[in-house]
Design a protein around this motif. Structure first.
Motif, PDB file in Angstrom:
ATOM      1  N   ARG A 259      14.351  18.578  -2.896  1.00 22.10           N
ATOM      2  CA  ARG A 259      13.307  17.466  -3.237  1.00 22.10           C
ATOM      3  C   ARG A 259      11.964  17.859  -4.171  1.00 22.10           C
ATOM      4  O   ARG A 259      11.763  17.206  -5.075  1.00 22.10           O
ATOM      5  N   SER A 260      11.690  19.204  -3.808  1.00 21.43           N
ATOM      6  CA  SER A 260      10.287  19.645  -4.411  1.00 21.43           C
ATOM      7  C   SER A 260      10.857  20.154  -5.489  1.00 21.43           C
ATOM      8  O   SER A 260      10.240  19.946  -6.724  1.00 21.43           O
ATOM      9  N   ARG A 261      12.246  20.702  -5.827  1.00 17.39           N
ATOM     10  CA  ARG A 261      12.403  21.277  -6.898  1.00 17.39           C
ATOM     11  C   ARG A 261      12.806  20.077  -7.992  1.00 17.39           C
ATOM     12  O   ARG A 261      12.598  20.241  -9.303  1.00 17.39           O
ATOM     13  N   LEU A 262      13.287  18.989  -7.467  1.00 14.85           N
ATOM     14  CA  LEU A 262      13.746  17.962  -8.513  1.00 14.85           C
ATOM     15  C   LEU A 262      12.221  17.247  -9.136  1.00 14.85           C
ATOM     16  O   LEU A 262      12.069  17.123 -10.209  1.00 14.85           O
TER      17      LEU A 262
ATOM     18  N   ASN B 200       0.726  -1.244  -0.164  1.00 13.46           N
ATOM     19  CA  ASN B 200      -0.194   0.004  -0.009  1.00 13.46           C
ATOM     20  C   ASN B 200       0.852   1.373   0.015  1.00 13.46           C
ATOM     21  O   ASN B 200       0.451   2.425  -0.357  1.00 13.46           O
ATOM     22  N   ARG B 201       2.372   1.147   0.472  1.00 14.82           N
ATOM     23  CA  ARG B 201       2.979   2.341   0.226  1.00 14.82           C
ATOM     24  C   ARG B 201       3.697   2.545  -1.089  1.00 14.82           C
ATOM     25  O   ARG B 201       4.306   3.459  -1.220  1.00 14.82           O
ATOM     26  N   THR B 202       3.250   1.835  -1.904  1.00 18.33           N
ATOM     27  CA  THR B 202       4.072   1.797  -3.428  1.00 18.33           C
ATOM     28  C   THR B 202       3.335   2.454  -4.373  1.00 18.33           C
ATOM     29  O   THR B 202       2.049   2.256  -4.588  1.00 18.33           O
ATOM     30  N   LEU B 203       3.951   3.762  -4.627  1.00 18.37           N
ATOM     31  CA  LEU B 203       3.383   4.406  -5.584  1.00 18.37           C
ATOM     32  C   LEU B 203       1.928   4.852  -5.473  1.00 18.37           C
ATOM     33  O   LEU B 203       1.329   4.517  -6.411  1.00 18.37           O
ATOM     34  N   PRO B 204       1.441   5.220  -4.412  1.00 17.76           N
ATOM     35  CA  PRO B 204       0.124   5.512  -3.913  1.00 17.76           C
ATOM     36  C   PRO B 204      -0.506   6.611  -4.740  1.00 17.76           C
ATOM     37  O   PRO B 204      -1.971   6.662  -4.982  1.00 17.76           O
ATOM     38  N   LYS B 205       0.158   7.403  -5.436  1.00 13.02           N
ATOM     39  CA  LYS B 205      -0.230   8.450  -6.354  1.00 13.02           C
ATOM     40  C   LYS B 205      -0.519   7.955  -7.925  1.00 13.02           C
ATOM     41  O   LYS B 205      -0.860   8.653  -8.882  1.00 13.02           O
TER      42      LYS B 205
ATOM     43  N   PRO C  55      24.194  14.820   3.453  1.00 10.90           N
ATOM     44  CA  PRO C  55      23.386  14.892   2.267  1.00 10.90           C
ATOM     45  C   PRO C  55      23.258  13.711   1.120  1.00 10.90           C
ATOM     46  O   PRO C  55      22.551  13.227   0.373  1.00 10.90           O
ATOM     47  N   SER C  56      24.370  12.928   1.290  1.00 12.76           N
ATOM     48  CA  SER C  56      24.630  11.692   0.636  1.00 12.76           C
ATOM     49  C   SER C  56      23.734  10.623   1.062  1.00 12.76           C
ATOM     50  O   SER C  56      22.990  10.060   0.164  1.00 12.76           O
ATOM     51  N   PHE C  57      23.264  10.517   2.302  1.00 11.70           N
ATOM     52  CA  PHE C  57      22.243   9.495   2.867  1.00 11.70           C
ATOM     53  C   PHE C  57      20.948  10.088   2.624  1.00 11.70           C
ATOM     54  O   PHE C  57      19.968   9.580   2.150  1.00 11.70           O
ATOM     55  N   ILE C  58      20.672  11.324   3.170  1.00 10.51           N
ATOM     56  CA  ILE C  58      19.127  11.902   3.336  1.00 10.51           C
ATOM     57  C   ILE C  58      18.779  12.220   1.843  1.00 10.51           C
ATOM     58  O   ILE C  58      17.488  12.086   1.697  1.00 10.51           O
ATOM     59  N   LEU C  59      19.627  12.658   0.806  1.00 13.93           N
ATOM     60  CA  LEU C  59      19.200  12.691  -0.413  1.00 13.93           C
ATOM     61  C   LEU C  59      19.388  11.671  -1.482  1.00 13.93           C
ATOM     62  O   LEU C  59      18.557  11.050  -2.052  1.00 13.93           O
ATOM     63  N   CYS C  60      20.748  11.154  -1.494  1.00 14.92           N
ATOM     64  CA  CYS C  60      20.969  10.155  -2.497  1.00 14.92           C
ATOM     65  C   CYS C  60      20.761   8.777  -2.229  1.00 14.92           C
ATOM     66  O   CYS C  60      20.732   7.819  -3.303  1.00 14.92           O
ATOM     67  N   LEU C  61      20.402   8.283  -1.063  1.00 13.68           N
ATOM     68  CA  LEU C  61      20.044   6.942  -0.615  1.00 13.68           C
ATOM     69  C   LEU C  61      18.852   6.678  -1.440  1.00 13.68           C
ATOM     70  O   LEU C  61      19.074   5.293  -2.259  1.00 13.68           O
ATOM     71  N   GLN C  62      17.911   7.565  -1.543  1.00 11.86           N
ATOM     72  CA  GLN C  62      16.415   7.131  -2.343  1.00 11.86           C
ATOM     73  C   GLN C  62      16.803   7.151  -3.884  1.00 11.86           C
ATOM     74  O   GLN C  62      16.348   6.251  -4.506  1.00 11.86           O
ATOM     75  N   TRP C  63      17.571   8.314  -4.255  1.00  5.94           N
ATOM     76  CA  TRP C  63      17.793   8.290  -5.646  1.00  5.94           C
ATOM     77  C   TRP C  63      18.523   7.116  -6.447  1.00  5.94           C
ATOM     78  O   TRP C  63      18.365   6.618  -7.216  1.00  5.94           O
ATOM     79  N   VAL C  64      19.805   6.528  -5.446  1.00  7.29           N
ATOM     80  CA  VAL C  64      20.400   5.525  -5.730  1.00  7.29           C
ATOM     81  C   VAL C  64      19.604   4.118  -5.623  1.00  7.29           C
ATOM     82  O   VAL C  64      19.617   3.300  -6.641  1.00  7.29           O
ATOM     83  N   LEU C  65      18.740   3.825  -4.474  1.00  5.25           N
ATOM     84  CA  LEU C  65      18.438   2.476  -4.314  1.00  5.25           C
ATOM     85  C   LEU C  65      17.064   2.385  -5.072  1.00  5.25           C
ATOM     86  O   LEU C  65      16.828   1.331  -5.272  1.00  5.25           O
ATOM     87  N   CYS C  66      16.497   3.540  -5.237  1.00  2.85           N
ATOM     88  CA  CYS C  66      15.069   3.233  -6.001  1.00  2.85           C
ATOM     89  C   CYS C  66      15.264   3.649  -7.442  1.00  2.85           C
ATOM     90  O   CYS C  66      14.186   4.187  -8.111  1.00  2.85           O
ATOM     91  N   ILE C  67      16.414   4.330  -7.984  1.00  4.26           N
ATOM     92  CA  ILE C  67      16.568   4.624  -9.249  1.00  4.26           C
ATOM     93  C   ILE C  67      15.703   5.780  -9.625  1.00  4.26           C
ATOM     94  O   ILE C  67      15.172   5.812 -10.488  1.00  4.26           O
TER      95      ILE C  67
ATOM     96  N   VAL D 171      12.819   6.498  -8.631  1.00  7.44           N
ATOM     97  CA  VAL D 171      11.411   6.422  -8.703  1.00  7.44           C
ATOM     98  C   VAL D 171      10.699   7.273  -7.556  1.00  7.44           C
ATOM     99  O   VAL D 171      11.110   7.178  -6.597  1.00  7.44           O
ATOM    100  N   ASP D 172       9.636   8.051  -7.904  1.00  8.49           N
ATOM    101  CA  ASP D 172       8.933   8.617  -7.081  1.00  8.49           C
ATOM    102  C   ASP D 172       9.621   9.845  -6.530  1.00  8.49           C
ATOM    103  O   ASP D 172       9.327  10.465  -5.639  1.00  8.49           O
ATOM    104  N   CYS D 173      10.719  10.239  -7.140  1.00  2.00           N
ATOM    105  CA  CYS D 173      11.808  11.564  -6.889  1.00  2.00           C
ATOM    106  C   CYS D 173      11.410  12.666  -8.096  1.00  2.00           C
ATOM    107  O   CYS D 173      11.877  13.509  -7.738  1.00  2.00           O
ATOM    108  N   ILE D 174      11.121  12.219  -9.194  1.00  2.27           N
ATOM    109  CA  ILE D 174      11.122  12.898 -10.287  1.00  2.27           C
ATOM    110  C   ILE D 174      10.032  12.466 -11.193  1.00  2.27           C
ATOM    111  O   ILE D 174       9.308  11.677 -11.016  1.00  2.27           O
ATOM    112  N   ALA D 175       9.523  13.345 -12.268  1.00  2.76           N
ATOM    113  CA  ALA D 175       8.506  13.181 -13.275  1.00  2.76           C
ATOM    114  C   ALA D 175       8.498  11.829 -13.851  1.00  2.76           C
ATOM    115  O   ALA D 175       9.808  11.442 -14.421  1.00  2.76           O
TER     116      ALA D 175
END
Length: 370
Positions: free
Chosen positions: A312-315, A132-137, A247-259, A261-265
């Protein structure tokens, strides 16, 4: 109407119907993209820009050639700059992903997807917790127990039951996105297998996060990446000094681990997936580095939490990343698989020297205290 119909209507000429169906299901007045996802950005503006990029003569000629090629020739005719400009044609995308990643070979040499047993026990519970937490939008996954969620569960359950580390963080987002991109369950299964087990793509990133060593290689690489950030975005790192956040963990962990996904259009995430399937893990670090360079000056007057939220918002609102993506795959000084291995060796040596210095310091303190 089943929740998986809305994204598919676009391809049959029913873009308006998909848009309205998505809006009804998500009960939101924001724009819905052609994959049935809520947009944090003007979809019209984004598609206008990408349409202009895809209208370039070289890109159009390349796409035409790809459609005429036999599949065995695809891999040798990938053009990084043109992919960064407009992406792989969507009607060929899933088959090309399978070809680039070697997933088509893995599939041909294994038993049928339908014969893999599903997970049970703790692994099953962990998967169900994240469904239920996966791409709910997204229209595909917004209905509890709907077809999209069932497809997501089927892939994760069959894969994780046969993966030595079971279910790990980030897998749900990867499979969800591949299903959203019109991959079949079977294609999503084998693509996940390549991402998780092939060193080109993750280098043991997806290990059990409930254990102390979980995600350890990913954490080690992010520590290494932070040393690069100190050279390329020193002001941003200085902003985070004194904070418990990195910054590498708070920002880049999700970018790298989830490629991403859900961070960008969605449209840009698909292009990043295209580049990732061709170039592997380094492309994610190159994109992350260029994004932080892009945003560094704009967040210097903010506190740490506001800076993170701003980035995050700007991305999410980006409608023109073409030049940044091209630079990420063509810059002569970019990170490659070879340089990533060298950086890992240097980082390991640095850690070993740090440990030795710390031991020497402790010994010196004990001698002085006698």
């Amino acid at each position: 109407m089943p929740i998986f119909i809305a994204p598919l209507l676009y391809w049959s000429g029913g873009a308006a119907a998909a848009y309205l169906a998505g809006r009804r299901m998500l009960n939101d007045e924001r724009e819905i993209d052609r994959y049935g996802c809520l947009m944090g950005v003007s979809y019209t503006q984004l598609m206008k820009h990408l349409g202009e990029e895809r209208d370039v003569a070289d890109y159009k000629e390349w796409v035409t050639d790809l459609r005429m090629m036999r599949p065995e020739r695809w891999k040798d005719n990938m053009n990084l700059e043109l992919i960064a400009r407009g992406g792989i044609p969507h009607d060929l995308r899933n088959d090309i992903w399978m070809r680039l990643s070697g997933s088509d070979v893995d599939r041909s040499q294994s038993k049928p997807y339908s014969t893999f047993d599903e997970a049970s026990g703790d692994t099953r519970e962990a998967i169900l917790k994240d469904i239920n937490r996966t791409l709910p939008k997204s229209c595909l996954f917004c209905t509890a127990g709907g077809d999209g969620q069932q497809q997501l569960y089927n892939v994760l359950s069959r894969f994780c039951n046969n993966y030595k580390h079971g279910y790990t963080q980030g897998m749900n987002m990867l499979v969800g996105f591949m299903l959203l991109a019109d991959c079949s369950e079977e294609q999503s299964f084998w693509l996940l297998n390549s991402i998780v087990t092939n060193k080109k793509y993750s280098h043991n990133y997806y290990t059990d996060c409930r254990q102390s060593a979980g995600l350890q290689q990913c954490k080690d690489d992010l520590c290494m990446f932070e040393r690069l950030l100190n050279h390329h975005v020193p002001k941003l790192l200085q902003l985070f000094q004194g904070s418990t956040m990195s910054p590498s963990f708070i920002l880049c962990l999700q970018w790298v681990l989830c490629i991403f996904v859900d961070c960008i259009a969605t449209e840009y995430c698909l292009i990043i997936f295209d580049l990732y399937m061709l170039e592997g893990l380094p492309v994610l670090y190159n994109i992350a580095l260029n994004l932080l360079k892009r945003y560094e000056d704009d967040v210097m007057n903010l506190d740490v939490q506001s800076a993170v939220q701003s980035i995050r918002s700007r991305l999410r609102e980006e409608t023109d990343l073409t030049d940044l993506l091209i630079r990420s795959v063509t810059d002569p000084g970019r990170i490659t698989l070879a340089t990533l291995e060298e950086l890992r060796k240097v980082s390991l040596l640095f850690d070993e020297l740090s440990d030795e210095l710390e031991c020497c310091y402790i010994d010196l303190c004990e001698v002085q205290s006698r």
